[in-house]
Design an enzyme around this catalytic site. Structure first.
Site, mmCIF file in Angstrom:
data_model
loop_
_atom_site.group_PDB
_atom_site.id
_atom_site.type_symbol
_atom_site.label_atom_id
_atom_site.label_comp_id
_atom_site.label_asym_id
_atom_site.label_seq_id
_atom_site.Cartn_x
_atom_site.Cartn_y
_atom_site.Cartn_z
ATOM 1 N N LYS A 6 8.345 3.935 3.802
ATOM 2 C CA LYS A 6 8.230 5.362 3.511
ATOM 3 C C LYS A 6 7.264 6.037 4.490
ATOM 4 O O LYS A 6 7.554 7.071 5.063
ATOM 5 C CB LYS A 6 7.738 5.531 2.072
ATOM 6 C CG LYS A 6 7.564 6.957 1.636
ATOM 7 C CD LYS A 6 7.161 7.017 0.185
ATOM 8 C CE LYS A 6 6.624 8.392 -0.144
ATOM 9 N NZ LYS A 6 6.130 8.481 -1.515
ATOM 10 N N GLY A 21 7.197 4.649 -3.555
ATOM 11 C CA GLY A 21 7.702 3.409 -2.960
ATOM 12 C C GLY A 21 8.376 2.517 -3.995
ATOM 13 O O GLY A 21 9.500 2.036 -3.804
HETATM 14 O O1 F6P Z 1 1.418 -1.815 -1.630
HETATM 15 C C1 F6P Z 1 1.181 -0.462 -1.568
HETATM 16 C C2 F6P Z 1 2.337 0.304 -1.093
HETATM 17 O O2 F6P Z 1 1.860 1.537 -0.733
HETATM 18 C C3 F6P Z 1 3.465 0.396 -2.111
HETATM 19 O O3 F6P Z 1 3.271 1.406 -3.022
HETATM 20 C C4 F6P Z 1 4.641 0.608 -1.241
HETATM 21 O O4 F6P Z 1 5.817 0.332 -1.930
HETATM 22 C C5 F6P Z 1 4.343 -0.355 -0.138
HETATM 23 O O5 F6P Z 1 2.956 -0.278 0.046
HETATM 24 C C6 F6P Z 1 5.069 -0.092 1.151
HETATM 25 O O6 F6P Z 1 4.814 1.170 1.679
HETATM 26 P P1 F6P Z 1 5.739 1.791 2.815
HETATM 27 O O7 F6P Z 1 7.103 1.965 2.254
HETATM 28 O O8 F6P Z 1 5.112 3.090 3.191
HETATM 29 O O9 F6P Z 1 5.748 0.832 3.974
#
Ligand code: F6P
Length: 602
Positions: free
Chosen positions: A258, A323
């Site tokens: 994300k 996420g």
């Molecule tokens: O582990 C924390 C977190 O922010 C989760 O909430 C999220 O799903 C994961 O890291 C991955 O984040 P990103 O999709 O931004 O890489």
């Protein structure tokens, strides 16, 4: 008063930063001239904590009575048992094996009314910014809203459902293009291997769904000739396991992040890019042809900087998708549609949509996710059971417990209310699980005789792949389901000393063979584990988590707790870097000394 809790009783909402202690009386609070004081007067309590409400106190009182009952007796009450179920669109929930009676439920519904549960749910569906610490709406439900809902959910002036369908159409076209062979790799080969790089919510949900579809007949047919792997851990061993036998020319890398900044994911993304370059040459086109990104709109520049074609290979999602709530977004849609085709993914969305509509409209008394959430609150905050387990009697759901673990523990693992006052009641369960019957031969001993853990049993009338040997009277699925039905009863009723004695057990062994019972569980029965049913399950659990957060007055949609560890890792990484540079410097100096010693003349 700032409206961070949606449109609910706007005039009654407190400011996020409370300066009044939880113990302050109304008069004291008013004397401080704080709007919170007026809020407290309005609600007739000296603390904004839900635990100070009469509804909460009544439940505490009632819990003392329930503690004195046994499920063995509660299960004899036919009127109670006939009431304690709910059903929707093929999903059947039986909660008669909860340590609760009809009075418990009445009191829980009263608490839900007090907490404006239905209005909070509406606010979430409507796109209000209920994730107030990040100033974001919480709209994973919009990800599976159908086209008829276009124009109904606006976020900052943008039509959320319209956006969702634009991206879904883009994903459908792209994934069909890859699957038909119209879109190919750098060297012209078909792209048959998909590696999805992501961690946390950008991995667990998609992997859980992938495991279901793998053996679902429609899924396994559609996936013939293709493969999907997930690369999550920054451990180099995970890279090795992922790529060991893959042909880079046939491999498509889907970066799911994300933020497009998560350290592990970005390092793995660079590693995969290098892996492709090593085979096909260090050409920008390799990245444009073999990489796809699923990320938030706000990460567009980072996606472009990585070398990904943002015109054709960037599938966006939005800040209003958390996420751990993102499996219905491009995060799940791209890798899974590449493997199984878009149509099957759409069935998953339809299942989730069906449960969303039920959650939004069914009365609390027959609302599956609300009942799950209220019972969660009951077990955790009133009976003190701080652990629960998800026990799917379906091997294909083997990754569901891991998904729920993140979904719930990252959402409700909090200690601060939305009023900025610490909770003074237990919130946020520890979740774990394993498919049955495997778990029975692992940790069920503790479930039966050790601590009390609230259990969720999930079973299916029909198997994805049934099997019956000619000389066996029952199928393997029958065998599995016999266990599914037996375990909740064993946990609830246990076995008394008299029963053990009547089996002829020696007196000294009797205490070791007595099962106390009285252990709560709920059971779900669904027709068959399909993509549609998986969507229903996903939505059910997402909404259970939200319901509990709404009752507990916590924000289930932020995750600040993950930040500190990330920050410390950066500090340590910088120290490693410094040490490595120093080592390099020392080695260079040593080498220079050796050269000088070997060539004294120079
Ligand atoms: O582990 C924390 C977190 O922010 C989760 O909430 C999220 O799903 C994961 O890291 C991955 O984040 P990103 O999709 O931004 O890489």
């Amino acid at each position: 008063v700032r409206d961070h809790t949606s449109g609910i009783n706007k005039q009654q909402q407190p400011t996020p930063q409370l300066e009044v202690s939880a113990e302050a009386t109304d008069e004291e609070a008013d004397a401080q001239g704080n709007p919170v004081g007026r809020f407290l007067s309005n609600i007739g309590r000296s603390s904004p904590l839900v635990s100070a409400s009469p509804e909460w106190k009544r439940l505490q009182q009632h819990a003392k009575y329930i503690q004195s009952t046994h499920l063995r007796d509660l299960l004899q009450d036919t009127e109670r048992c006939q009431e304690m179920y709910a059903t929707h669109d093929g999903v059947y929930l039986d909660y008669s094996r909860q340590r609760a009676d009809l009075e418990t439920m009445r009191l829980l519904f009263e608490l839900a009314e007090k907490q404006n549960l239905k209005q909070q749910i509406e606010a979430m569906f409507d796109g209000e910014k209920i994730n107030f610490t990040e100033e974001r709406a919480v709209l994973h439900t919009a990800l599976r809203a159908d086209r008829s809902k276009i124009g109904t959910v606006m976020v900052d002036g943008v039509d959320a459902v319209q956006e969702v369908h634009e991206v879904l159409d883009q994903i459908q076209e792209f994934t069909q293009g890859v699957r038909s062979g119209a879109i190919r790799g750098y060297t012209g080969k078909r792209l048959r291997n998909i590696v999805s790089v992501g961690i946390g919510g950008s991995y667990l949900g998609p992997e859980f769904l992938h495991e279901v579809l793998k053996t679902e007949p429609e899924g396994s047919n559609a996936a013939l000739g293709y493969s999907l792997r997930f690369l999550a851990n920054v451990d180099p061993v995970d890279v090795e396991r992922t790529c060991a036998d893959l042909d880079p020319e046939e491999t498509m890398i889907v970066i799911v992040s994300k933020t497009f900044t998560t350290a592990e994911t970005m390092l793995n993304a660079r590693t995969m890019r290098q892996w492709l370059w090593d085979f096909m040459g260090n050409d920008k086109e390799v990245v444009r042809k073999h990489f796809v990104a699923c990320a938030s709109v706000s990460a567009t520049d980072k996606v472009r900087d990585f070398g990904i074609d943002t015109e054709n290979r960037f599938f966006r999602f939005w800040d209003w998708v958390g996420g751990r709530y993102s499996v219905c977004s491009a995060a799940g849609a791209v890798p899974l549609s590449l493997l199984y085709g878009f149509d099957l993914f759409e069935k998953f969305l339809q299942g989730a949509r069906s449960m969303d509509e039920h959650f939004r409209s069914a009365p609390m008394e027959k609302n599956i996710p609300i009942l799950m959430g209220l019972l969660g609150v009951w077990n955790m905050s009133f009976l003190g059971y701080n652990t629960r387990t998800t026990l799917p009697y379906a091997e294909a759901l083997l990754k569901l417990p891991a998904h729920i673990q993140q979904l719930d523990m990252e959402s409700n693992g909090k200690s601060m209310t939305k009023f900025g006052i610490p909770v003074d009641y237990p919130v946020g369960e520890i979740d774990f699980g394993e498919p049955g019957t495997n778990g029975q031969h692992s940790f069920y001993q503790l479930l039966h005789m050790g601590q009390t853990v609230a259990c969720d049993f999930i079973g299916f009338v029909q198997s994805q792949q049934d099997l019956c040997l000619d000389d066996e009277k029952l199928s393997s699925h029958d065998e599995l389901m016999a266990n599914f039905f037996a375990q909740p009863d064993a946990l609830a009723t246990g076995k008394t000393a008299e029963q053990v004695r009547s089996e002829g057990v020696k007196d000294e062994l009797i205490p070791h063979k007595v099962f106390e019972g009285n252990r709560p569980s709920i059971s779900f029965l669904l027709p068959k584990l399909t993509a549609y049913a998986t969507g229903q399950l996903l939505s059910m659990y997402e909404h259970r988590t939200a319901t509990q957060g709404f009752i507990w007055d916590i924000n289930s949609f932020d995750q600040w707790g993950v930040e500190l560890g990330k920050k410390l890792a950066i500090d340590i990484r910088n120290k490693f870097l410094k040490a490595r540079n120093e080592q390099k410097e020392e080695r260079r100096a040593e080498e220079e000394d050796i050269v000088e010693a070997d060539n004294p003349a120079t």
